[in-house]
Write a protein that holds these residues in place. Structure first.
Motif, PDB file in Angstrom:
ATOM      1  N   ARG A 144     -44.998 -84.013 -31.735  1.00 27.59           N
ATOM      2  CA  ARG A 144     -45.792 -83.838 -30.516  1.00 27.59           C
ATOM      3  C   ARG A 144     -45.126 -82.869 -29.540  1.00 27.59           C
ATOM      4  N   GLU A 145     -43.836 -83.074 -29.268  1.00 23.98           N
ATOM      5  CA  GLU A 145     -43.162 -82.284 -28.245  1.00 23.98           C
ATOM      6  C   GLU A 145     -42.861 -80.859 -28.714  1.00 23.98           C
ATOM      7  N   LEU A 146     -42.497 -80.690 -29.973  1.00 24.98           N
ATOM      8  CA  LEU A 146     -42.202 -79.341 -30.466  1.00 24.98           C
ATOM      9  C   LEU A 146     -43.475 -78.509 -30.607  1.00 24.98           C
ATOM     10  N   LEU A 147     -44.586 -79.143 -30.934  1.00 15.16           N
ATOM     11  CA  LEU A 147     -45.859 -78.423 -30.954  1.00 15.16           C
ATOM     12  C   LEU A 147     -46.250 -78.000 -29.540  1.00 15.16           C
ATOM     13  N   ARG A 148     -46.014 -78.879 -28.574  1.00 15.19           N
ATOM     14  CA  ARG A 148     -46.279 -78.514 -27.174  1.00 15.19           C
ATOM     15  C   ARG A 148     -45.444 -77.312 -26.756  1.00 15.19           C
ATOM     16  N   LEU A 149     -44.162 -77.314 -27.114  1.00 17.16           N
ATOM     17  CA  LEU A 149     -43.296 -76.189 -26.771  1.00 17.16           C
ATOM     18  C   LEU A 149     -43.744 -74.910 -27.476  1.00 17.16           C
ATOM     19  N   THR A 150     -44.183 -75.032 -28.723  1.00 21.39           N
ATOM     20  CA  THR A 150     -44.654 -73.853 -29.447  1.00 21.39           C
ATOM     21  C   THR A 150     -45.843 -73.225 -28.721  1.00 21.39           C
ATOM     22  N   ARG A 151     -46.794 -74.035 -28.323  1.00 28.36           N
ATOM     23  CA  ARG A 151     -47.962 -73.524 -27.589  1.00 28.36           C
ATOM     24  C   ARG A 151     -47.554 -72.930 -26.251  1.00 28.36           C
ATOM     25  N   GLN A 152     -46.631 -73.590 -25.576  1.00 33.03           N
ATOM     26  CA  GLN A 152     -46.178 -73.103 -24.269  1.00 33.03           C
ATOM     27  C   GLN A 152     -45.511 -71.737 -24.387  1.00 33.03           C
ATOM     28  N   HIS A 153     -44.616 -71.591 -25.354  1.00 34.57           N
ATOM     29  CA  HIS A 153     -43.934 -70.310 -25.523  1.00 34.57           C
ATOM     30  C   HIS A 153     -44.895 -69.227 -26.029  1.00 34.57           C
ATOM     31  N   GLU A 154     -45.897 -69.616 -26.788  1.00 33.04           N
ATOM     32  CA  GLU A 154     -46.903 -68.660 -27.233  1.00 33.04           C
ATOM     33  C   GLU A 154     -47.648 -68.070 -26.036  1.00 33.04           C
ATOM     34  N   GLU A 155     -47.894 -68.901 -25.028  1.00 30.39           N
ATOM     35  CA  GLU A 155     -48.595 -68.449 -23.828  1.00 30.39           C
ATOM     36  C   GLU A 155     -47.709 -67.593 -22.931  1.00 30.39           C
ATOM     37  N   ARG A 156     -46.417 -67.861 -22.919  1.00 26.97           N
ATOM     38  CA  ARG A 156     -45.544 -67.275 -21.894  1.00 26.97           C
ATOM     39  C   ARG A 156     -44.594 -66.198 -22.402  1.00 26.97           C
ATOM     40  N   CYS A 157     -44.433 -66.082 -23.709  1.00 27.33           N
ATOM     41  CA  CYS A 157     -43.495 -65.102 -24.279  1.00 27.33           C
ATOM     42  C   CYS A 157     -44.266 -64.201 -25.244  1.00 27.33           C
ATOM     43  N   ALA A 158     -44.566 -62.978 -24.810  1.00 27.11           N
ATOM     44  CA  ALA A 158     -45.417 -62.074 -25.594  1.00 27.11           C
ATOM     45  C   ALA A 158     -44.836 -61.744 -26.969  1.00 27.11           C
ATOM     46  N   PRO A 159     -43.535 -61.444 -27.095  1.00 30.21           N
ATOM     47  CA  PRO A 159     -42.995 -61.162 -28.443  1.00 30.21           C
ATOM     48  C   PRO A 159     -43.129 -62.356 -29.381  1.00 30.21           C
TER      49      PRO A 159
ATOM     50  N   PHE B  48     -50.136 -68.262 -37.617  1.00 31.74           N
ATOM     51  CA  PHE B  48     -49.928 -69.639 -37.172  1.00 31.74           C
ATOM     52  C   PHE B  48     -51.211 -70.237 -36.626  1.00 31.74           C
ATOM     53  N   ASP B  49     -51.504 -71.461 -37.056  1.00 30.51           N
ATOM     54  CA  ASP B  49     -52.666 -72.222 -36.602  1.00 30.51           C
ATOM     55  C   ASP B  49     -52.197 -73.615 -36.222  1.00 30.51           C
ATOM     56  N   ALA B  50     -52.164 -73.890 -34.914  1.00 36.80           N
ATOM     57  CA  ALA B  50     -51.637 -75.167 -34.430  1.00 36.80           C
ATOM     58  C   ALA B  50     -52.415 -76.352 -34.980  1.00 36.80           C
ATOM     59  N   SER B  51     -53.685 -76.173 -35.276  1.00 38.44           N
ATOM     60  CA  SER B  51     -54.514 -77.283 -35.752  1.00 38.44           C
ATOM     61  C   SER B  51     -54.112 -77.736 -37.151  1.00 38.44           C
ATOM     62  N   ARG B  52     -53.346 -76.919 -37.862  1.00 38.28           N
ATOM     63  CA  ARG B  52     -52.952 -77.255 -39.229  1.00 38.28           C
ATOM     64  C   ARG B  52     -51.564 -77.901 -39.293  1.00 38.28           C
ATOM     65  N   VAL B  53     -50.923 -78.078 -38.147  1.00 44.48           N
ATOM     66  CA  VAL B  53     -49.577 -78.662 -38.111  1.00 44.48           C
ATOM     67  C   VAL B  53     -49.666 -80.177 -38.246  1.00 44.48           C
ATOM     68  N   GLU B  54     -49.096 -80.708 -39.291  1.00 43.60           N
ATOM     69  CA  GLU B  54     -49.055 -82.156 -39.498  1.00 43.60           C
ATOM     70  C   GLU B  54     -47.699 -82.750 -39.126  1.00 43.60           C
ATOM     71  N   SER B  55     -46.660 -81.934 -39.191  1.00 41.57           N
ATOM     72  CA  SER B  55     -45.302 -82.379 -38.888  1.00 41.57           C
ATOM     73  C   SER B  55     -44.530 -81.205 -38.287  1.00 41.57           C
ATOM     74  N   TYR B  56     -43.473 -81.510 -37.562  1.00 43.14           N
ATOM     75  CA  TYR B  56     -42.657 -80.440 -36.993  1.00 43.14           C
ATOM     76  C   TYR B  56     -42.025 -79.562 -38.061  1.00 43.14           C
ATOM     77  N   GLU B  57     -41.972 -80.068 -39.296  1.00 42.08           N
ATOM     78  CA  GLU B  57     -41.476 -79.240 -40.393  1.00 42.08           C
ATOM     79  C   GLU B  57     -42.417 -78.082 -40.709  1.00 42.08           C
ATOM     80  N   ASP B  58     -43.670 -78.184 -40.238  1.00 39.97           N
ATOM     81  CA  ASP B  58     -44.657 -77.128 -40.469  1.00 39.97           C
ATOM     82  C   ASP B  58     -44.586 -76.021 -39.424  1.00 39.97           C
TER      83      ASP B  58
END
Length: 359
Positions: A25-40, A50-60
């Protein structure tokens, strides 16, 4: 769940299913947050499809090779919000990683480090002997990994003495006076692995001096590459220190400037442990799939701390092996593992390894 609430969870007491749910839950949130705020970072995710909807585990979640922080500016905050810039160690001519922190991320790092180290030292601040020289922490705006480590651990000391002068010579008389003042008290010792060996153990042995540190605990970190080349094993390291100062407990840790705060401490059984706030994944070199327990792989590290830069899921340049999960003899929950060394052709980059390269 806020990070303050997460921090109240036991650092080594969350079982498998609960921890996986928390990290996903938390690492997916951070991934989305950095996607919004860090252009590179966003461009890299798009390139990977990358498709956040397909993430079942943080290993993904997609990982960044740790080397990218040497080659790119990766931050999720404005220039005005940068409170501190951390730099990795690097030998002459090498690029260094630059990690940009805002005040909130820096505070997270410190609070998390406190939670983890208290499991070794207890809650009381102790007299502290730092096996290094004072000049390494002078520039507080731009910390090297070595300086950051010293400053981070210094919060656990109530009275501190640097054991070395700026010429890296042992301050023997000052150390003796310090130990006399705190005779019978528990003492915290901290230093980077090669420096403890080169400038403390070997200096004491050469001088024929034995210091009374029978009530101390030594926490040390950094690379083992130079010591391994000299055939110094962890067992020989501990034995040597007991001979020259009697220190009964020596605790190694694994960590990096790219994920400061989330260190992996060694337990009484000699295993490195992932805490509630971090984890390790071993990746098979041939296809980067998740390796099984007992199988060698490239070390991936994840951390809940990085809010100001996309350093929450990183592929290191180290090789390791996962030893187990939730069943270490020490009783701590979570994964426990061993680092086997640097990947072939990886740069020499650890704090003490970089210093050791001068020798």
């Amino acid at each position: 769940m806020t990070y303050e609430e997460i921090l109240q969870l036991p650092p080594y007491g969350v079982a498998h299913d609960e921890k996986r749910a928390l990290l996903t839950r938390e690492l997916l949130r951070l991934t989305r947050q950095h996607e919004e705020r860090c252009a590179p970072y966003a461009r890299m995710l798009r390139t990977l499809g990358f498709d956040a909807s397909r993430v079942e585990s943080y290993e993904d979640l997609p990982f960044l090779p740790v080397r990218l922080f040497k080659e790119m500016t990766l931050k999720s905050i404005s220039d005005e919000a940068v409170f501190k810039t951390m730099t990795s160690s690097g030998t002459s001519g090498q690029a260094v990683s630059r990690i940009y922190l805002d005040r909130a991320t820096a505070a997270r790092q410190q609070k998390t480090l406190v939670r983890l180290v208290e499991s070794v030292t207890g809650k009381s601040r102790l007299p502290m002997l730092i096996i290094d020289c004072p000049s390494v922490v002078k520039n507080r705006a731009m910390f090297s990994a070595r300086g950051a480590g010293i400053l981070g651990f210094s919060i656990f000391g109530r009275k501190k003495l640097y054991a070395l002068d700026d010429e890296m010579q042992l301050r023997l008389e000052e150390i003796r006076a310090f130990l006399e003042e705190h005779a019978g008290e528990p003492i915290l010792m901290f230093g980077f692995t090669f420096m403890v060996w080169q400038h403390f153990y070997q200096a004491l042995r050469k001088a024929g001096v034995r210091l009374p540190l029978e009530h101390a605990v030594l926490i040390h970190g950094g690379g083992w590459k130079k010591l391994a080349a000299e055939a110094v094993s962890p067992k020989a390291f501990r034995t040597g220190l007991r001979e020259v100062c009697g220190v009964p407990r020596v605790v190694d840790y694994y960590g990096m400037v790219e994920q400061t705060g989330c260190i992996y401490l060694e337990c009484e059984a000699g295993h490195l442990h992932a805490s509630t706030y971090s984890d390790v994944i071993m990746r098979r070199p041939r296809d980067l799939s998740v390796a099984s327990v007992g199988e060698r792989g490239i070390v991936e590290v994840v951390s809940l701390l990085p809010e100001s830069y996309p350093g929450h899921v990183l592929l290191t340049e180290d090789e390791g092996v996962l030893l187990g999960e939730d069943d270490c003899p020490c009783g701590r929950k979570g994964k426990y593992f061993k680092v086997l060394g640097r990947l072939r052709n990886a740069e020499l980059r650890g704090c003490s390894d970089t210093y050791a390269a001068k020798f």
